[in-house]
Motif scaffolding. Structure first.
Motif, PDB file in Angstrom:
ATOM      1  N   GLN A   1       0.857  -1.187   0.000  1.00 23.87           N
ATOM      2  CA  GLN A   1       0.000   0.000   0.000  1.00 23.87           C
ATOM      3  C   GLN A   1       0.891   1.234   0.000  1.00 23.87           C
ATOM      4  O   GLN A   1       1.865   1.306   0.762  1.00 23.87           O
ATOM      5  CB  GLN A   1      -0.908   0.038   1.235  1.00 23.87           C
ATOM      6  CG  GLN A   1      -2.193  -0.743   1.098  1.00 23.87           C
ATOM      7  CD  GLN A   1      -3.136  -0.494   2.258  1.00 23.87           C
ATOM      8  OE1 GLN A   1      -2.751   0.035   3.298  1.00 23.87           O
ATOM      9  NE2 GLN A   1      -4.395  -0.863   2.086  1.00 23.87           N
TER      10      GLN A   1
ATOM     11  N   VAL B   1      -9.084  -3.492  -6.926  1.00 26.51           N
ATOM     12  CA  VAL B   1      -7.714  -3.983  -6.889  1.00 26.51           C
ATOM     13  C   VAL B   1      -7.773  -5.500  -6.748  1.00 26.51           C
ATOM     14  O   VAL B   1      -8.370  -6.027  -5.812  1.00 26.51           O
ATOM     15  CB  VAL B   1      -6.924  -3.361  -5.714  1.00 26.51           C
ATOM     16  CG1 VAL B   1      -5.504  -3.910  -5.685  1.00 26.51           C
ATOM     17  CG2 VAL B   1      -6.903  -1.849  -5.833  1.00 26.51           C
TER      18      VAL B   1
ATOM     19  N   TYR C   1      -6.760   2.845  -2.080  1.00 27.08           N
ATOM     20  CA  TYR C   1      -7.322   1.925  -3.068  1.00 27.08           C
ATOM     21  C   TYR C   1      -8.807   1.652  -2.865  1.00 27.08           C
ATOM     22  O   TYR C   1      -9.266   0.524  -2.932  1.00 27.08           O
ATOM     23  CB  TYR C   1      -6.549   0.599  -3.082  1.00 27.08           C
ATOM     24  CG  TYR C   1      -5.056   0.774  -3.121  1.00 27.08           C
ATOM     25  CD1 TYR C   1      -4.464   1.635  -4.037  1.00 27.08           C
ATOM     26  CD2 TYR C   1      -4.224   0.094  -2.240  1.00 27.08           C
ATOM     27  CE1 TYR C   1      -3.091   1.818  -4.075  1.00 27.08           C
ATOM     28  CE2 TYR C   1      -2.845   0.262  -2.272  1.00 27.08           C
ATOM     29  CZ  TYR C   1      -2.292   1.129  -3.197  1.00 27.08           C
ATOM     30  OH  TYR C   1      -0.941   1.310  -3.228  1.00 27.08           O
TER      31      TYR C   1
END
Length: 346
Positions: free
Chosen positions: A47, A133, A128
């Motif tokens: 991340q 994702v 995200y």
């Protein structure tokens, strides 16, 4: 006097993990990857997000008894969509020491101050949440497997916004051996970023949305006292605090009247419009007019098939008492705190 500050800030955050695991081993007691007997399961997680900010503050003080503070900050977050990733949050506060301004200090009434503040704070989303994702799954034989998440992303997320104000007073008596602090506050959070349940026929279970408004308001009380102060250095200080918060779900997304926050078995923890935040909602027990359980032939409570509000996990109030004894280089502190109310689901 006047103090002015200004600055800029950039925070880049990276969260990265790598893991390799096996479910079975060949030689007992030898815990190594190459001693695997089954399938090796590697996982990687990454991340990255960034926030850029500019901020400034102005502090004014007049003769030591009147103070005004003004702040402002603007953030740009990478976790929000382009055009909606900038949010500004200011604050202003003031305090007036009226005992100094009016020259009314005495041995009985040693100090007095009134204060007030207003602020607005912004908050971005997690990384995200604007697009799907793909996540890796355990391979099917030699075929790699990937899957979309269960939550539908939202390309139009807005930053959360919390607006709050409070007023209060600080009073001191008997050369500050007895003091009282009282504060009333009111906070409202809009555009909360939450996962809202949607029809599973869409292929998802929830969607990330700006889902509503929640208001919290209440009072905080503090008492400070020094019952004993001897010439040999011995001190006994007592601090007592008490607070009560009231919450209300003012609004939810669209025509929603309830939002499930979690749960256990058939009981849901919910945010219900017009009700306090954190309700327990589910099946209770049948009761008579006196509130006694209705039992079946085996002596067990009978289930109420009508789902209803069962309680709330938030306490009615919080409080505590701290005693501190000091003598030269030694300190002894005793703290007792607790709460009244706050339901538990068993």
């Amino acid at each position: 006097t006047m103090d002015v500050t200004a600055g800029t800030h950039m925070a880049t955050s990276v969260l990265e993990t790598s893991n390799v695991g096996v479910t079975k081993i060949t030689v007992p007691g030898l815990f190594t990857i190459d001693n695997d007997k089954g399938t090796v399961n590697p996982t990687d997680f990454l991340q990255e997000w960034e926030t850029r900010s500019v901020s400034g503050s102005l502090s004014l003080n007049y003769r030591g008894w009147w103070n005004v503070d003004v702040t402002g900050r603007n953030d740009w977050s990478s976790t929000l969509p382009d055009g909606e990733n900038s949010y500004f949050y200011p604050s202003v506060s003031t305090a007036w020491v009226f005992t100094d301004a009016l020259d009314m200090s005495s041995d009985l009434f040693s100090s007095g101050k009134v204060r007030a503040s207003w602020t607005r704070v912004g908050n971005d989303a997690g990384p995200y949440q604007l697009a799907s994702v793909y996540g890796t799954l355990q391979p099917w034989g030699s075929t790699p497997m990937f899957a979309v998440p269960n939550e539908l992303p939202n390309e139009a997320l807005k930053p959360e916004e919390t607006t709050a104000w409070e007023v209060g007073a600080d009073l001191g008596f008997f050369n500050e051996r007895l003091g009282f602090v009282v504060t009333y506050y009111d906070r409202s959070t809009k555009n909360q970023i939450l996962g809202v349940q949607i029809s599973t026929t869409s292929g998802y279970t929830t969607q990330r949305l700006n889902a509503g408004e929640i208001r919290n308001h209440g009072v905080e009380l503090l008492l400070k006292a020094m019952p004993v102060r001897l010439d040999n250095g011995f001190r006994w200080n007592v601090t007592m605090n008490w607070s009560k918060n009231n919450s209300e779900v003012v609004d939810l997304y669209g025509d929603l009247t309830t939002l499930r926050l979690g749960g256990q078995w058939s009981m849901n923890v919910e945010a219900r419009k017009g009700e306090p935040y954190g309700l327990f909602f589910g099946n209770g027990y049948l009761k008579d007019e006196q509130g006694r359980w209705l039992l079946d032939d085996r002596g067990r409570p009978q289930k109420d098939n009508n789902r209803r509000i069962l309680g709330n996990y938030n306490p009615d109030w919080l409080g505590g008492i701290q005693n501190r004894f000091s003598y030269r280089a030694f300190d002894l502190s005793l703290l007792v705190d607790g709460q009244r109310g706050g339901d538990i689901f068993s």
